[in-house]
Design an enzyme around this catalytic site. Structure first.
Site, mmCIF file in Angstrom:
data_model
loop_
_atom_site.group_PDB
_atom_site.id
_atom_site.type_symbol
_atom_site.label_atom_id
_atom_site.label_comp_id
_atom_site.label_asym_id
_atom_site.label_seq_id
_atom_site.Cartn_x
_atom_site.Cartn_y
_atom_site.Cartn_z
ATOM 1 N N SER A 1 41.859 83.792 56.344
ATOM 2 C CA SER A 1 40.882 83.073 56.102
ATOM 3 C C SER A 1 39.539 83.025 56.980
ATOM 4 O O SER A 1 39.890 83.607 58.253
ATOM 5 C CB SER A 1 41.507 81.691 56.135
ATOM 6 O OG SER A 1 40.396 80.584 55.590
ATOM 7 N N TYR B 1 46.717 74.666 60.708
ATOM 8 C CA TYR B 1 46.436 75.496 59.554
ATOM 9 C C TYR B 1 45.733 76.532 60.040
ATOM 10 O O TYR B 1 45.667 77.867 59.935
ATOM 11 C CB TYR B 1 45.944 74.775 58.628
ATOM 12 C CG TYR B 1 45.323 75.837 57.396
ATOM 13 C CD1 TYR B 1 46.325 76.615 56.494
ATOM 14 C CD2 TYR B 1 44.141 76.149 57.153
ATOM 15 C CE1 TYR B 1 45.886 77.446 55.654
ATOM 16 C CE2 TYR B 1 43.511 77.050 56.323
ATOM 17 C CZ TYR B 1 44.490 77.764 55.591
ATOM 18 O OH TYR B 1 44.023 78.623 54.506
HETATM 19 N N1 LIG Z 1 42.137 77.479 48.743
HETATM 20 C C1 LIG Z 1 41.346 77.722 50.007
HETATM 21 O O1 LIG Z 1 40.277 77.228 50.066
HETATM 22 C C2 LIG Z 1 41.743 78.882 50.952
HETATM 23 C C3 LIG Z 1 40.635 79.474 51.616
HETATM 24 C C4 LIG Z 1 41.017 80.362 52.515
HETATM 25 C C5 LIG Z 1 42.504 80.889 52.600
HETATM 26 N N2 LIG Z 1 43.293 80.068 51.647
HETATM 27 C C6 LIG Z 1 44.766 80.846 51.649
HETATM 28 O O2 LIG Z 1 44.897 81.316 50.306
HETATM 29 C C7 LIG Z 1 46.231 81.337 49.870
HETATM 30 C C8 LIG Z 1 46.537 80.895 48.611
HETATM 31 O O3 LIG Z 1 46.358 79.524 48.921
HETATM 32 P P1 LIG Z 1 45.604 78.696 47.457
HETATM 33 O O4 LIG Z 1 44.044 78.172 47.803
HETATM 34 O O5 LIG Z 1 45.754 79.814 46.285
HETATM 35 O O6 LIG Z 1 46.385 77.422 47.283
HETATM 36 P P2 LIG Z 1 47.499 77.181 46.254
HETATM 37 O O7 LIG Z 1 47.134 77.117 44.887
HETATM 38 O O8 LIG Z 1 48.185 75.906 46.888
HETATM 39 O O9 LIG Z 1 48.775 78.399 46.227
HETATM 40 C C9 LIG Z 1 49.661 78.507 47.382
HETATM 41 C C10 LIG Z 1 50.854 79.344 46.955
HETATM 42 O O10 LIG Z 1 51.648 79.609 48.140
HETATM 43 C C11 LIG Z 1 52.929 79.253 47.589
HETATM 44 N N3 LIG Z 1 53.664 78.814 48.714
HETATM 45 C C12 LIG Z 1 53.429 77.990 49.607
HETATM 46 N N4 LIG Z 1 54.294 77.569 50.509
HETATM 47 C C13 LIG Z 1 55.373 78.492 50.226
HETATM 48 C C14 LIG Z 1 56.700 78.786 50.621
HETATM 49 N N5 LIG Z 1 57.181 78.267 51.806
HETATM 50 N N6 LIG Z 1 57.460 79.713 50.064
HETATM 51 C C15 LIG Z 1 57.156 80.280 48.965
HETATM 52 N N7 LIG Z 1 55.891 79.817 48.411
HETATM 53 C C16 LIG Z 1 55.013 79.206 49.179
HETATM 54 C C17 LIG Z 1 52.645 78.184 46.587
HETATM 55 O O11 LIG Z 1 53.989 78.131 45.595
HETATM 56 P P3 LIG Z 1 54.567 76.785 45.787
HETATM 57 O O12 LIG Z 1 53.937 75.640 45.055
HETATM 58 O O13 LIG Z 1 55.885 77.090 45.017
HETATM 59 O O14 LIG Z 1 55.020 76.462 47.175
HETATM 60 C C18 LIG Z 1 51.429 78.765 45.756
HETATM 61 O O15 LIG Z 1 52.069 79.695 44.840
HETATM 62 C C19 LIG Z 1 46.815 80.702 50.933
HETATM 63 O O16 LIG Z 1 47.319 81.603 52.239
HETATM 64 C C20 LIG Z 1 45.759 79.947 51.859
HETATM 65 O O17 LIG Z 1 46.072 79.727 53.122
HETATM 66 C C21 LIG Z 1 43.059 79.405 50.846
#
Ligand SMILES: NC(=O)c1ccc[n+]([C@@H]2O[C@H](COP(=O)([O-])OP(=O)(O)OC[C@H]3O[C@@H](n4cnc5c(N)ncnc54)[C@H](OP(=O)(O)O)[C@@H]3O)[C@@H](O)[C@H]2O)c1
Length: 269
Positions: free
Chosen positions: A141, A154
């Site tokens: 990120s 985080y």
């Molecule tokens: N959204 C942003 O602004 C942003 C910015 C920079 C980076 N990111 C990164 O992008 C990645 C995806 O996030 P997102 O924004 O797409 O959010 P999201 O929609 O909440 O997706 C997160 C995913 O990770 C899974 N997950 C979380 N904890 C887990 C665990 N312990 N075991 C297995 N699966 C797990 C969730 O599944 P479950 O619901 O089943 O747990 C979900 O499929 C993350 O690494 C996040 O840090 C996001």
């Protein structure tokens, strides 16, 4: 009867039940990869059903990747099949002041974003190195460049992943294995709701489309690039944070992530 040897490429996508991970899986399916997708909750099956309709083989797995057992379960699901692409994307956010956060929530963030991710990558990267081929995409990120005031743990985990990604890429140079770090900025997913950040500026402002972010990451992975920041606005944020230094960047982050900074919702009337 012997088992047929699959000829299609295989991609493993973690955190593929929603958001960026689901869209990364869509990218892979669009390019004909078979998929093994994993997430912690049952929604992963619905994601699997949707991806199946894209005409590729999909195995959806419920596994808590914050635990060694969950990562082992995912690795066992490979049944020895080589992984052509590992997209290590599962991650959790956590807002609010560090001293007010619940320890179990903190632990879950570290165990998911760092410990589980590193454990799984080591197992699969080792196989890739032995085979002399493979692509790894790690969802880091732009948060890794900024001290995360009101998102302290985080941002720390993402600083770890950004750094880790660059380091193992260098170690694996010349082995046929590439490592790419996808660095999204704020993206419209379930992330901010799950992180209890819907009363913050970043939680309520307009954000990037996860499909666009995923396409950026997928393309960078296929080109074997070192890292990619999605969008000029995010590149500028990183440049600014780097120039102003940690103290100022931490105050800039406060304006985005402090509870009570939510943007007023526009009414239609
Ligand atoms: N959204 C942003 O602004 C942003 C910015 C920079 C980076 N990111 C990164 O992008 C990645 C995806 O996030 P997102 O924004 O797409 O959010 P999201 O929609 O909440 O997706 C997160 C995913 O990770 C899974 N997950 C979380 N904890 C887990 C665990 N312990 N075991 C297995 N699966 C797990 C969730 O599944 P479950 O619901 O089943 O747990 C979900 O499929 C993350 O690494 C996040 O840090 C996001």
């Amino acid at each position: 009867m012997g088992q047929a040897t699959p000829t299609t490429k295989l991609a493993v996508v973690t955190g593929a039940s929603s958001g960026i991970g689901y869209e990364l899986a869509v990218q892979c399916a669009g390019q004909g990869f078979d998929l093994i997708i994993a997430a912690d909750e049952a929604e992963i099956d619905q994601a699997g059903d949707k991806l199946l309709r894209m005409g590729v083989a999909v195995e959806a797995l419920e596994a808590n990747l914050a635990t060694t057992e969950g990562c082992d379960k995912l690795y066992a699901a490979l049944r020895g099949r080589p992984v052509d692409a590992l997209l290590a994307n599962a991650g959790r956010g956590l807002g609010r002041a560090f001293v007010d956060q619940d320890w179990q929530d903190i632990r879950y963030v570290i165990d998911t974003n760092v410990t589980g991710t590193v454990y799984l990558i080591q197992k699969i990267a080792r196989d890739m190195r032995d085979r002399g081929a493979g692509r790894i995409l790690i969802t880091g990120s732009i948060a890794g460049f900024m001290p995360g005031t009101f998102q302290a743990v985080y941002n720390g985990t993402k600083a770890f992943l950004d750094s880790f990604s660059f380091a193992i890429r260098a170690e694996l140079a010349e082995t046929g294995v590439t490592v790419t770090c996808l660095m999204p900025g704020a993206t419209e997913t379930e992330f901010f709701e799950r992180a209890d950040m819907l009363d913050t500026k970043v939680g309520t402002m307009k954000k990037d489309d996860p499909a666009d972010v995923a396409r950026t990451g997928y393309e960078a992975m296929m080109k074997g690039e070192r890292s990619v920041i999605h969008g000029l606005h995010n590149k500028l944020q990183v440049a600014t944070a780097t120039v102003v230094g940690g103290g100022v960047a931490a105050e800039m982050h406060r304006k985005q992530a402090e509870p009570g900074t939510a943007e007023p919702q526009k009414s239609d009337g």
